[in-house]
Design a protein around this motif. Sequence first.
Motif, PDB file in Angstrom:
ATOM      1  N   HIS A   1      78.849  24.903 -30.196  1.00 12.37           N
ATOM      2  CA  HIS A   1      77.387  24.953 -30.279  1.00 12.37           C
ATOM      3  C   HIS A   1      76.945  25.897 -31.400  1.00 12.37           C
ATOM      4  O   HIS A   1      76.116  25.544 -32.243  1.00 12.37           O
ATOM      5  N   ILE A   2      77.542  27.083 -31.414  1.00  9.51           N
ATOM      6  CA  ILE A   2      77.163  28.079 -32.422  1.00  9.51           C
ATOM      7  C   ILE A   2      77.551  27.610 -33.836  1.00  9.51           C
ATOM      8  O   ILE A   2      76.776  27.756 -34.788  1.00  9.51           O
TER       9      ILE A   2
ATOM     10  N   VAL B   1      74.871  25.111 -34.826  1.00  6.09           N
ATOM     11  CA  VAL B   1      73.560  25.670 -35.178  1.00  6.09           C
ATOM     12  C   VAL B   1      73.620  26.448 -36.496  1.00  6.09           C
ATOM     13  O   VAL B   1      72.623  26.481 -37.228  1.00  6.09           O
TER      14      VAL B   1
ATOM     15  N   TRP C   1      73.245  23.716 -39.065  1.00  9.84           N
ATOM     16  CA  TRP C   1      71.868  23.202 -39.048  1.00  9.84           C
ATOM     17  C   TRP C   1      70.907  24.200 -39.692  1.00  9.84           C
ATOM     18  O   TRP C   1      70.103  23.845 -40.549  1.00  9.84           O
ATOM     19  N   MET C   2      71.055  25.488 -39.322  1.00 13.15           N
ATOM     20  CA  MET C   2      70.182  26.521 -39.876  1.00 13.15           C
ATOM     21  C   MET C   2      70.372  26.675 -41.384  1.00 13.15           C
ATOM     22  O   MET C   2      69.411  26.881 -42.112  1.00 13.15           O
TER      23      MET C   2
ATOM     24  N   SER D   1      74.282  20.213 -32.283  1.00 20.06           N
ATOM     25  CA  SER D   1      73.677  21.403 -31.653  1.00 20.06           C
ATOM     26  C   SER D   1      73.077  21.015 -30.307  1.00 20.06           C
ATOM     27  O   SER D   1      73.256  21.716 -29.306  1.00 20.06           O
TER      28      SER D   1
ATOM     29  N   ILE E   1      72.941  20.885 -24.620  1.00 21.79           N
ATOM     30  CA  ILE E   1      72.614  20.182 -23.367  1.00 21.79           C
ATOM     31  C   ILE E   1      73.837  20.127 -22.449  1.00 21.79           C
ATOM     32  O   ILE E   1      73.712  20.255 -21.230  1.00 21.79           O
TER      33      ILE E   1
ATOM     34  N   MET F   1      65.322  31.082 -21.658  1.00 21.43           N
ATOM     35  CA  MET F   1      65.837  29.767 -22.065  1.00 21.43           C
ATOM     36  C   MET F   1      64.671  28.829 -22.365  1.00 21.43           C
ATOM     37  O   MET F   1      64.722  28.036 -23.306  1.00 21.43           O
TER      38      MET F   1
ATOM     39  N   LYS G   1      63.358  29.746 -25.658  1.00 21.69           N
ATOM     40  CA  LYS G   1      64.329  29.281 -26.652  1.00 21.69           C
ATOM     41  C   LYS G   1      64.169  27.778 -26.917  1.00 21.69           C
ATOM     42  O   LYS G   1      64.090  27.349 -28.064  1.00 21.69           O
TER      43      LYS G   1
ATOM     44  N   VAL H   1      63.308  25.780 -30.253  1.00 18.68           N
ATOM     45  CA  VAL H   1      64.246  24.786 -30.782  1.00 18.68           C
ATOM     46  C   VAL H   1      63.507  23.494 -31.129  1.00 18.68           C
ATOM     47  O   VAL H   1      63.754  22.879 -32.164  1.00 18.68           O
TER      48      VAL H   1
ATOM     49  N   MET I   1      64.264  30.958 -35.832  1.00 20.11           N
ATOM     50  CA  MET I   1      65.671  31.321 -35.594  1.00 20.11           C
ATOM     51  C   MET I   1      65.790  32.733 -35.010  1.00 20.11           C
ATOM     52  O   MET I   1      66.574  32.957 -34.081  1.00 20.11           O
TER      53      MET I   1
ATOM     54  N   ILE J   1      64.901  32.573 -31.390  1.00 21.19           N
ATOM     55  CA  ILE J   1      65.933  31.845 -30.633  1.00 21.19           C
ATOM     56  C   ILE J   1      67.167  32.715 -30.410  1.00 21.19           C
ATOM     57  O   ILE J   1      67.665  32.825 -29.285  1.00 21.19           O
TER      58      ILE J   1
ATOM     59  N   ALA K   1      68.678  34.001 -26.934  1.00 17.59           N
ATOM     60  CA  ALA K   1      69.992  33.506 -26.495  1.00 17.59           C
ATOM     61  C   ALA K   1      70.984  34.640 -26.257  1.00 17.59           C
ATOM     62  O   ALA K   1      71.803  34.565 -25.340  1.00 17.59           O
ATOM     63  N   VAL K   2      70.903  35.696 -27.084  1.00 13.85           N
ATOM     64  CA  VAL K   2      71.899  36.779 -26.988  1.00 13.85           C
ATOM     65  C   VAL K   2      71.431  37.906 -26.058  1.00 13.85           C
ATOM     66  O   VAL K   2      72.175  38.366 -25.188  1.00 13.85           O
TER      67      VAL K   2
ATOM     68  N   LYS L   1      68.857  37.758 -23.874  1.00 15.46           N
ATOM     69  CA  LYS L   1      68.451  37.178 -22.574  1.00 15.46           C
ATOM     70  C   LYS L   1      67.472  38.118 -21.848  1.00 15.46           C
ATOM     71  O   LYS L   1      67.739  38.553 -20.722  1.00 15.46           O
TER      72      LYS L   1
END
Length: 144
Positions: free
Chosen positions: A10-11, A14, A17-18, A63, A68, A83, A86, A90, A130, A133, A137-138, A140
Amino acid sequence: MSYEIIKALHIISVIAWMAGLLYLPRLFVYHADTPLGSVQAETFKVMERRLLKAIMTPAMITSFIFGIWMLVLAPTLLTEIWMIIKIVCVFGLAGCHGLFSRMRRDLENDKLPYSSKVYRIWNEAPTLLMIIIVVMAVVKPDFT
Ligand code: HEM
């Protein structure tokens, strides 16, 4: 596949994508200041098309798939406010992706609806999203 391997994939997705979301509008800035039909303008068209189709779109899809997938494995995450924030951001990124895709098509057809200044402003949107997000995500944050 273990949850951690899915998260790693996932990371990786992303990051790719970023990279595209941050670079493509930068290409638009220079492209918009280049004479129509010039060799440089035609080169920008090739770069923009390959970046979007060969990197950004596949990376956006993976991503989502891995993100998902983790939500399916850990559905309680959807009850977390961080979340939700986030996921809203997204969808903002996906909106930028769609807009940049349309902007690219216009430039490919030698249409210049915006000045380079407008592309420069749009270049900031994915960066801001970003930051939110990654912090959600980190870190939380506990909003309760
Ligand atoms: C495309 C839709 C996305 C979904 C459904 C999604 C979902 C998730 C889920 C469920 C996790 C695991 C959370 C955990 O177990 O702690 C996660 C982790 C993560 N996501 Fe996403 N995500 C998406 C997009 C993004 C984007 C666009 C970015 C960055 C710009 C991002 C950055 C991260 C990071 C850095 C982690 C690791 C957090 C950690 O382990 O500390 N995600 N994501």
